[in-house]
Design an enzyme around this catalytic site. Structure first.
Site, short mmCIF file in Angstrom:
data_model
loop_
_atom_site.label_atom_id
_atom_site.label_comp_id
_atom_site.label_asym_id
_atom_site.label_seq_id
_atom_site.Cartn_x
_atom_site.Cartn_y
_atom_site.Cartn_z
N LYS A 55 0.82 -1.22 0.00
CA LYS A 55 0.00 0.00 0.00
C LYS A 55 0.85 1.27 0.00
O LYS A 55 0.38 2.33 -0.41
CB LYS A 55 -0.90 0.01 1.23
CG LYS A 55 -1.95 -1.10 1.23
CD LYS A 55 -3.14 -0.72 0.38
CE LYS A 55 -4.31 -1.70 0.60
NZ LYS A 55 -5.44 -1.37 -0.31
N SER A 80 -8.88 0.85 8.16
CA SER A 80 -8.45 0.39 9.47
C SER A 80 -7.18 -0.42 9.35
O SER A 80 -6.69 -0.97 10.31
CB SER A 80 -9.54 -0.46 10.10
OG SER A 80 -9.98 -1.43 9.17
N GLY A 186 -7.23 -3.06 -6.28
CA GLY A 186 -6.23 -2.07 -6.67
C GLY A 186 -4.88 -2.69 -7.01
O GLY A 186 -4.22 -2.27 -7.97
#
Lengths: 325, 325
Positions: A55, A80, A186
């Site tokens: 990420k 989260s 993604g």
């Protein structure tokens, strides 16, 4: 709808490269020893990024492409998990305010990791996450960085695919299967774009937990199918409970060859295998691809397989329990 | 006595590079998150090599430089640990017989790993290891590959130092402390040679367990001091119980800036930190450098530190116990 391209991936790598040591780590492909099957297994350990997951690539890229005035007003995320930590990290790297909107139910350890990086934490009810994040961003003129439904985020993740393509070609492999965990889509959308320039023949396969196999269902239906939050969140792979957006699903429908599933036991076994035989600490979400290689028969036969190990943020108790199994 | 040079290191890298995917992995430098101190910590994870330790570099290089006829007669090692596995791996890579002479007391798991790679295992009494290995090599005309007392082995390990130098320079660091575990001294001798071409100012520090600190004593005495096997083998770092030879000690005296020690508790804590915060499974011997960074005050102040994590071959039970501490 225009998809993220290989050119976008290359541009993102250029931009991330300018960050030097503050950018993502260029992870290697690691041959897994003792892989059970005839086909060699190569691991792409994104678990080794400074925030413990891929990420960081998308968050840094989405932040880097902002004009300076917008960037100075800060960045906002609702998450989260690993995306929250990545956005917090990006705030620190660029020296700008980062705000993370987290549900009350978020794991304390993951929230603490974002806070330790200097992010402001805004706790809300689960149902209000997106709306509150949007409000905060609008009020401050800050940039809301979505976890996957965003071309600059996907272009950042696409650098994973570029690196795999480079390494596959350097190894002289002519054919390869690439396994990628699927949640919001993604990562696999980006990997598809990054792999587009690869000389080898690539079969791109998404992997989901059986308990959160909405994308497999959607893939075969040819349109997005909704699973309830309750249905999706029963898996131990806590990073794979989102669903693709129209944007990421367009990539999946167009560029992905198949979606496969693994059981909860298979995921747990793969966490133990990665730690003991490959010396990698993976979180369950990151281990699904290794589980797929170990426990499924692929039509690819003896074709080398690349498994993207997307993250390693597992707490001590969960790691202990996977090792003790 | 002529020491291994930076030129030798570069030649070794060239030779290992010709092995392509069958060669060692080019490991990255990983920024450690949550490092306790002001000075950044960069990890060199040799634990991610296919055999789980840096030893693969020296074993492959020593085998690669043999003329073909000699190589065809096979390679022999005496070791109960990572070097045995590396020589077994080299035998498999070159398709030649590998023989490993192991003491009866060797850990079953490490012996099994060498056997799984196709090596012939010859169990002997501890005191007979070297002599039996020498006999076997002589009888077959095979090459005995010592674990460290050999210029071709040290030149192979030196590629670790070359890669660190490259990455330090790419990061634009002008000053750095490099921490390397010390046992027989093959790794630190090689790293010293590999670092010689680095543009940054490098302080090279060896790390030993307090319980096996013979090299520290020797370093300060300016000559090799012998510790009994019993004295050296009480540490949990089972890969750090050898002593430098004249050859490796010459490198250490000439090229190493200091030798420091860590306690057993510090080593155990570092194994847990590496797993939980850095997503790396390290064996105690590989974790001593991280322990040194976390628990010792270095005069270097805020200078970035590179810790070589030399190996990751820890069994499940030992890993569980370090995580449970």
């Amino acid at each position: 709808m225009s998809l993220v391209t290989n050119e976008d991936a290359r541009a993102a790598r250029e931009i991330l490269g300018q960050l030097g040591p503050r950018g993502p780590v260029r992870t290697p492909l690691l041959p897994a020893p003792d892989a059970d099957r005839n086909a060699p297994l190569l691991l792409k350990p994104e678990s080794l990024q400074p925030t413990g997951a891929f990420k960081i690539r998308g968050a840094l890229h989405a932040t880097a492409v902002l004009d300076e005035r917008t960037r100075a007003r800060g960045i906002v995320a609702y998450s989260s998990g690993n995306h929250a930590r990545a956005v917090a990290h990006a705030g620190k790297v660029f020296g700008i305010p980062a705000t993370v909107v987290v549900p009350h139910t978020a794991p304390a350890a993951k929230v603490a990791a974002a806070r330790a990086l200097g992010a402001e934490i805004v706790p809300v009810e689960v149902s209000e996450r997106e709306s509150r994040a949007g409000e905060i961003a609008e009020r401050r003129g800050a940039r809301l960085i979505p976890p996957f439904d965003d071309a600059t985020v996907v272009a950042g993740q696409a650098t994973v695919g570029l690196e795999i393509a480079e390494d596959i070609d350097a190894l002289g492999l002519s054919e390869v299967t690439v396994l990628v965990p699927v949640s919001g889509g993604g990562l696999i959308s980006g990997v598809a774009a990054g792999l587009a320039g690869c000389r080898a023949r690539v079969r791109l396969v998404g992997v989901e937990p059986e308990l959160a196999a909405d994308t497999r269902e959607s893939f075969y239906a040819g349109e997005r199918r909704h699973w309830s939050v309750a249905a999706r969140t029963s898996t131990r792979a806590d990073g794979l409970t989102a669903q693709p957006s129209e944007f990421t699903f367009a990539h999946i429908r167009e560029l992905v060859d198949d979606i496969r599933t693994v059981s909860e036991d298979e995921i747990g076994e793969a966490v133990g295998f990665l730690a003991e035989s490959c010396r990698l600490v993976a979180e369950p979400s990151g281990a699904v691809t290794t589980a797929a290689h170990r426990h499924r028969t692929w039509e690819s036969g003896t074709t080398p397989t690349v498994a993207v190990v997307s993250g390693g943020n597992i707490d001590r108790a969960a790691l202990l329990s996977s090792l003790a199994d």
